[in-house]
Design a protein around this motif. Sequence first.
Motif, PDB file in Angstrom:
ATOM      1  N   GLY A 195       0.811  -1.211   0.000  1.00 10.42           N
ATOM      2  CA  GLY A 195       0.000   0.000   0.000  1.00 10.42           C
ATOM      3  C   GLY A 195       0.844   1.259   0.000  1.00 10.42           C
ATOM      4  O   GLY A 195       2.012   1.239   0.398  1.00 10.42           O
ATOM      5  N   VAL A 196       0.228   2.360  -0.461  1.00  9.15           N
ATOM      6  CA  VAL A 196       0.866   3.678  -0.466  1.00  9.15           C
ATOM      7  C   VAL A 196      -0.117   4.684   0.135  1.00  9.15           C
ATOM      8  O   VAL A 196      -1.273   4.770  -0.307  1.00  9.15           O
ATOM      9  CB  VAL A 196       1.262   4.126  -1.890  1.00  9.15           C
ATOM     10  N   PHE A 197       0.339   5.427   1.150  1.00 13.06           N
ATOM     11  CA  PHE A 197      -0.514   6.437   1.756  1.00 13.06           C
ATOM     12  C   PHE A 197      -0.701   7.629   0.825  1.00 13.06           C
ATOM     13  O   PHE A 197       0.210   7.994   0.064  1.00 13.06           O
ATOM     14  CB  PHE A 197       0.092   6.943   3.073  1.00 13.06           C
ATOM     15  N   LYS A 198      -1.861   8.256   0.902  1.00 16.52           N
ATOM     16  CA  LYS A 198      -2.113   9.469   0.135  1.00 16.52           C
ATOM     17  C   LYS A 198      -1.268  10.611   0.694  1.00 16.52           C
ATOM     18  O   LYS A 198      -0.988  10.661   1.897  1.00 16.52           O
ATOM     19  CB  LYS A 198      -3.596   9.830   0.201  1.00 16.52           C
ATOM     20  N   GLU A 199      -0.879  11.541  -0.162  1.00 17.43           N
ATOM     21  CA  GLU A 199      -0.032  12.658   0.261  1.00 17.43           C
ATOM     22  C   GLU A 199      -0.758  13.520   1.291  1.00 17.43           C
ATOM     23  O   GLU A 199      -1.919  13.899   1.111  1.00 17.43           O
ATOM     24  CB  GLU A 199       0.361  13.510  -0.946  1.00 17.43           C
ATOM     25  N   GLU A 200      -0.070  13.841   2.385  1.00 18.38           N
ATOM     26  CA  GLU A 200      -0.635  14.672   3.441  1.00 18.38           C
ATOM     27  C   GLU A 200       0.045  16.038   3.526  1.00 18.38           C
ATOM     28  O   GLU A 200      -0.587  17.035   3.846  1.00 18.38           O
ATOM     29  CB  GLU A 200      -0.502  13.971   4.803  1.00 18.38           C
ATOM     30  N   GLY A 201       1.349  16.081   3.268  1.00 16.04           N
ATOM     31  CA  GLY A 201       2.074  17.336   3.429  1.00 16.04           C
ATOM     32  C   GLY A 201       2.538  17.500   4.865  1.00 16.04           C
ATOM     33  O   GLY A 201       1.922  16.983   5.807  1.00 16.04           O
TER      34      GLY A 201
END
Length: 415
Positions: A195-201
């Motif tokens: 899995g890859v987490f969505k970009e949060e910044g």
Amino acid sequence: MIFLKLFKESFLFAFEALRQNKLRTILSLLGITIGIMTIISVFSAVDTLRNNIQSSVEKLGSNTIYIQKWPWTGGPDFPWWKYISRPQPTLRDYAKLSDRLQGAEGISFEIGMGNRTIKYKNNSIEGARISAPAHDYYKVWKFDFEGGRYFTDSESKAGRPLAIIGFQIAEGLFPNIDPIGKVITVLGRKVTIVGVFKEEGEDMLGVSADKTVLVPLNFAKGVIKVEDERYGPQIIVKGRENVSIEELEAELKGTLRSIHRLSPSDDDDFSLNKTTILTAQLDQLFGIIDFAGAFIGGFSILVGGFGIANIMFVSVKERTNIIGIQKSLGAKNYFIMLQFLIESVTLCLMGGVIGLGIVFILAFVSKTFFDLNIVVDISKVILTIILSTAIGLISGFIPAFMASRLDPVEAIRSK
């Protein structure tokens, strides 16, 4: 109707006086403009910082408690000697709490290792954080996926060599390919990305999953000693929706004291940290900054108010002859007084509006060119209008009162 007509005439007199003395009007506005701009700028900066930090704190969970060795407090008088001998949260604590807690929606044990280098072939990412939580981590921490999935329950229990990576790590290691299914080395072992987490910044507290590598806790147990203090073990407990943070804290405290077999006279040997501890400290800090900004801006407005008062005395002196003519034609004292009060208030409101305008322009520029969202609270805008009106009334009252008391014969004779 008569009052409205008089008010209109007074406003026209005041506006004409301001129009005829443009340079004096502009100079008079500077003090009020700078003062209002200072106050609103400081309040906006503090509100912006508060909102950004609040968003960061909310990621930690408003109904979540972190069981740790050290409390989330500090300062020069921090009694570190009271906590240094405390034990770290253990897997035994985690297992017992999982069995006993009634008000928890989810509970997870977690460790973390920062400043690691992750490699895939010739690409590498530095400063990655490896986190190894128990399976229910998804219940206590909110995250979204750019692709892939979370670990299954059987994968977590078996300690399978799997990993979920943050968005920055995925971009750095796999710039042009899908990372799902690729193998990287974590803790000296080969693991497969699922899995890859969505970009949060990056946020104000540095809370972000963008450079995180998540592996199952049971996988980490086979490689390192997960209860070692250097890995910062903690237990995260999220309460149910119908359970308040106070109720959850009380249940946790009683259960942990029972697990640790503490007598009623013994102090707690654990810390129950929650976001309200951080927000209370931040509110105190922001209160000091607000006060400092209000003091500096208030001083600027005070100086501007004296400037307005001085200009109004000059205006009365210049128009003494006209005041005498108006009074000889039947103008009442309150009509003369109203002229100068309106002129003074108009000056201050113009200064306030200009100050607000500058702040809004700066906010627009920062948003357009620097992607920085500046918060301008509408309540502060209303406060500015009220403050400008009050300064105008105070600054113009004495000159207006003196003008209204002039003797018409003496006033007409003046030059």
